[in-house]
Motif scaffolding. Structure first.
Motif, mmCIF file in Angstrom:
data_model
loop_
_atom_site.group_PDB
_atom_site.id
_atom_site.type_symbol
_atom_site.label_atom_id
_atom_site.label_comp_id
_atom_site.label_asym_id
_atom_site.label_seq_id
_atom_site.Cartn_x
_atom_site.Cartn_y
_atom_site.Cartn_z
ATOM 1 N N UNK A 98 -1.989 12.579 9.983
ATOM 2 C CA UNK A 98 -1.899 11.145 9.783
ATOM 3 C C UNK A 98 -1.821 10.804 8.309
ATOM 4 N N UNK A 99 -1.316 9.635 7.987
ATOM 5 C CA UNK A 99 -1.225 9.220 6.580
ATOM 6 C C UNK A 99 -2.603 9.049 5.946
ATOM 7 N N UNK A 101 0.042 -3.618 9.755
ATOM 8 C CA UNK A 101 0.669 -2.953 8.611
ATOM 9 C C UNK A 101 1.954 -2.285 9.071
ATOM 10 N N UNK A 102 3.036 -2.567 8.343
ATOM 11 C CA UNK A 102 4.321 -1.959 8.672
ATOM 12 C C UNK A 102 4.730 -1.000 7.568
ATOM 13 N N UNK A 103 5.328 0.114 7.971
ATOM 14 C CA UNK A 103 5.634 1.183 7.033
ATOM 15 C C UNK A 103 7.113 1.290 6.729
ATOM 16 N N UNK A 104 7.396 1.735 5.533
ATOM 17 C CA UNK A 104 8.750 2.072 5.148
ATOM 18 C C UNK A 104 9.170 3.393 5.746
ATOM 19 N N UNK A 105 10.379 3.775 5.422
ATOM 20 C CA UNK A 105 10.974 4.968 6.017
ATOM 21 C C UNK A 105 10.426 6.266 5.445
ATOM 22 N N UNK A 106 9.788 6.183 4.286
ATOM 23 C CA UNK A 106 9.187 7.383 3.706
ATOM 24 C C UNK A 106 10.139 8.175 2.832
ATOM 25 N N UNK A 166 0.846 5.432 0.920
ATOM 26 C CA UNK A 166 0.142 6.472 1.653
ATOM 27 C C UNK A 166 0.857 7.800 1.463
ATOM 28 N N UNK A 193 -4.463 7.029 2.705
ATOM 29 C CA UNK A 193 -4.291 5.946 1.747
ATOM 30 C C UNK A 193 -4.405 6.455 0.313
ATOM 31 N N UNK A 237 1.575 11.424 3.554
ATOM 32 C CA UNK A 237 1.495 12.062 4.865
ATOM 33 C C UNK A 237 1.965 13.501 4.767
ATOM 34 N N UNK A 296 4.714 7.137 1.840
ATOM 35 C CA UNK A 296 5.093 5.945 2.590
ATOM 36 C C UNK A 296 4.560 4.698 1.897
ATOM 37 N N UNK A 313 0.850 -1.182 0.000
ATOM 38 C CA UNK A 313 0.000 0.000 0.000
ATOM 39 C C UNK A 313 0.892 1.242 0.000
#
Lengths: 117, 113
Positions: free
Chosen positions: B43-44, B101-106, B36, B46, B38, B89, B34
């Motif tokens: 908040x992020x 859900x785990x997020x990347x560093x952006x 997102x 989608x 931000x 992200x 996914x």
């Protein structure tokens, strides 16, 4: 649709006190809510996952006695930071997922900026 | 453990150009990714979801690709505008069947007028 409201948006508290953050799903039933923490210029770190009516599942390294999560209803979850210290200062964000598959998108609140002095 | 990395911490491009952001993952291949957006202090939000059996997904000026061989997803914004400036992200579920859900560093994108 799919609005998540988070309060307060900002809070400043003294070291040693507790702070409660509320997360509400306004127009849908949130079977699962997630709490994230974000430090400046860093990504979101998942703290815990909570399902309505059951105990939260905490990620490794997150103290469950310090970060108390309650998901008492399908529209409300709360995060209480107990005995807060300056290192707990961060941006806390909740998100919610309604009924449906596990790959459906998350809906996020606008976060709570916590500053512990 | 799984790592999800976004190659650039920051990316500056000229208005009207196409922005391309990269998301790489290690270890297991997620069933979907996914993306997102931000904005600061928010908040992020989608944007797009792409499944492992989908090569490409589009939504207006956005395009996402998913290459399971390269273990990579690319996120494109065509005809970029200053309003597209934000942090983007990528995210994936923790394990097959997991609901977290785990997020990347952006990547912080700045579109210069």
């Amino acid at each position: 649709g799919a609005v998540v409201s988070q309060h307060p948006s900002r809070v400043i508290c003294k070291s040693g006190t507790s702070v409660k953050i509320e997360c509400r799903s306004l127009d849908f039933q949130a079977t699962t809510m997630f709490w994230y923490r974000q430090f400046p210029k860093q990504s979101l770190m998942l703290m815990a996952t909570s399902n309505e009516g059951s105990k939260a599942t905490y990620e490794q390294g997150v103290e469950k006695d310090k970060f108390l999560i309650n998901h008492a209803s399908l529209t409300l979850s709360t995060l209480t930071v107990t005995s807060a210290h300056p290192e707990d200062s961060s941006f806390y964000i909740c998100s919610a997922r309604g009924r449906g598959s596990n790959n459906s998108p998350l809906h996020f609140g606008n976060g709570t900026r916590l500053t512990v002095t | 453990s799984q790592k999800i990395e976004q190659n650039s911490e920051a990316l500056n491009i000229q208005e009207g150009k196409t922005a391309t952001l990269t998301c790489n993952y290690t270890n297991y291949s997620p069933a979907y990714l996914q993306w997102y957006r931000q904005d600061p202090g928010r908040g992020p939000v989608f944007l797009l979801l792409i499944r492992e059996n989908e090569k490409e997904k589009r939504k207006e000026r956005l395009k996402v690709t998913f290459d399971t061989t390269l273990k990579q997803s690319l996120f494109h914004i065509t005809a970029s505008q200053p309003a597209d400036s934000a942090t983007y992200l990528c995210a994936h579920q923790g394990q097959t069947g997991a609901n977290n859900l785990f997020f990347g560093t952006g990547t912080r994108l700045t579109v210069i007028p």
